[in-house]
Design an enzyme around this catalytic site. Structure first.
Site, PDB file in Angstrom:
ATOM      1  N   TYR A   1      23.679  43.212 -47.933  1.00  0.00           N
ATOM      2  CA  TYR A   1      23.622  42.653 -48.074  1.00  0.00           C
ATOM      3  C   TYR A   1      22.978  40.782 -47.659  1.00  0.00           C
ATOM      4  CZ  TYR A   1      26.320  43.973 -51.560  1.00  0.00           C
ATOM      5  OH  TYR A   1      26.951  44.819 -52.932  1.00  0.00           O
TER       6      TYR A   1
ATOM      7  N   ASP B   1      30.579  57.656 -50.644  1.00  0.00           N
ATOM      8  CA  ASP B   1      30.906  58.452 -51.708  1.00  0.00           C
ATOM      9  C   ASP B   1      32.721  59.344 -51.503  1.00  0.00           C
ATOM     10  OD1 ASP B   1      30.364  60.151 -49.686  1.00  0.00           O
ATOM     11  OD2 ASP B   1      28.548  61.032 -51.140  1.00  0.00           O
TER      12      ASP B   1
ATOM     13  N   ASP C   1      32.533  45.746 -50.888  1.00  0.00           N
ATOM     14  CA  ASP C   1      31.734  45.191 -52.332  1.00  0.00           C
ATOM     15  C   ASP C   1      32.328  46.375 -53.465  1.00  0.00           C
ATOM     16  OD1 ASP C   1      31.563  43.917 -54.044  1.00  0.00           O
ATOM     17  OD2 ASP C   1      29.141  43.602 -54.005  1.00  0.00           O
TER      18      ASP C   1
END
Ligand code: ATP
Length: 361
Positions: free
Chosen positions: A138, A225, A249
């Protein structure tokens, strides 16, 4: 004169309702001498009116305050020409300008809440996700390119300094806790994709370097994952999870889902000098203005303000009051007389707020 000054930014959608609820509870818990509140503009609606998502005077007030309490920001359709949402810029700008590098998201299952994880009881899910908040994927927001309408790029950026400080924050946090519910071991789990990208392998290796100074805290690793499965199958093995910005996030929403949803999930964005506190949910425009939102995430974020101020100012009264607010929320949920709508009940935002205030008494 009040000892600590809290700047509040209501924001958009349900932001004003939940922010006012948290202020009501904080005033009830602290009395009139400890905190003062001053309200400031900001968010997507304010951008539509003024062209500024974070006005200069709001930023100056935030910088001078002891802590910032925010409702929520963002309205669908209020976007920049590149399609990204304006509202997010309120806390993104505060994050970068105030250097709020650790986004702390406690994941705790309260009694009375119907978790989708049926095998786990209150007390068995109790961990904290620390999301690195100023670097990662980000960090390049607004800096990517779209080329010939055929390809687009956004670049991940991590630095040794940035990883070190969030890793140190996470190990210190683990030291202050009592360990993972399953085995009582203090543990920091590093969430990455070190098997795929160099940046994540670097993230892991810097966390390893930091871990060497913390003999009393175990280091553990999980690919981003795989951790989504572990968070469902064995959440009781987690104590503190540290993750790159985007992974943090994503997994913090998953974590919130396991303990009742976003309406119960508080958040603190902390730097060395400043702290911004808000529920982990968005502005929920679909239920705005209906007195239907759950204020609990913002109320619990208010408790985090007190704990953070208590820790940074070595003030036991503040820490005790934080605990009283959390216990009041816990009591209301356990009693089950008032249940917010996102948890399947009928209680309004004001009814939930009043119930928490009564439980404080
Ligand atoms: P953002 O991208 O800003 O996080 P979002 O669009 O992903 O926002 P939210 O605004 O959090 O999502 O809303 C998602 C859903 O959760 C909506 O249906 C909303 O009504 C519900 N919701 C979010 N917060 C609350 C709350 N405090 N109380 C009740 N329902 C909520």
């Amino acid at each position: 004169m009040a000892k600590y000054e809290i700047v509040t930014i209501d924001g958009d959608g349900i932001g004003p309702e939940v922010c006012q609820s948290a202020i009501t509870v904080l005033k009830e818990a602290c009395g009139s001498d400890l905190l003062s509140f001053s309200s400031h503009e900001g968010g997507a609606d304010h951008y539509v009116k003024s062209g500024h998502v974070l006005p200069d005077d709001t930023y100056a007030a935030c910088k001078a305050a002891d802590a910032i309490l925010h409702g929520a920001a963002g309205m669908p359709g209020v976007t920049y020409p590149d399609g990204t949402e304006v509202g997010n810029d309120l806390h993104l700008r505060l994050r970068f300008r105030l250097d709020l590098y650790a986004n702390v998201r406690p994941i705790r299952l309260y009694q009375g809440v119907d978790s989708p994880l049926k095998h786990f009881q209150p007390g068995q899910i109790d961990y904290v996700i620390v999301r690195e908040n100023t670097e990662g994927l980000y960090a390049s927001r607004g800096g990517g390119i779209v080329l010939r309408d055929e390809l687009a790029t956004d670049t991940i950026v991590v630095t040794r300094k940035g990883i070190e400080r969030v890793a140190r924050f996470s190990f210190d946090l683990a030291r202050s806790r009592t360990g993972a519910p399953r085995d009582g071991k203090r543990r920091v789990t590093v969430c990455d994709k070190a098997n795929i990208l160099r940046s994540y392998a670097f993230f892991r290796s810097v966390c390893d370097d930091v871990a060497r100074s913390y003999d009393d805290v175990e280091i553990d690793y999980a690919y981003a994952d795989a951790i989504t499965v572990h968070m469902l199958k064995r959440p009781d093995t987690f104590d503190v999870i540290v993750a790159e910005n985007m992974f943090g996030d994503i997994i913090s929403d998953l974590g919130a889902g396991t303990i009742g949803g976003m309406g119960l999930s508080p958040s603190a964005e902390l730097g060395d000098r400043h702290g911004l506190f808000q529920g982990a949910h968005g502005s929920a425009p679909d239920i705005a203005g209906q007195n239907a939102a759950s204020p609990l995430a913002t109320i619990l974020s208010g408790a985090m303000i007190l704990r953070w101020l208590g820790d940074t100012h070595h003030n036991g009264t503040l820490r005790d009051t934080a605990h009283r607010i959390e216990s009041a929320v816990e009591k209301v949920l356990a009693q089950g007389e008032y249940v917010p709508r996102d948890l399947g009940g009928k209680a309004s935002c004001t009814e939930m707020t009043q119930a928490v205030c009564r439980a404080l008494a």
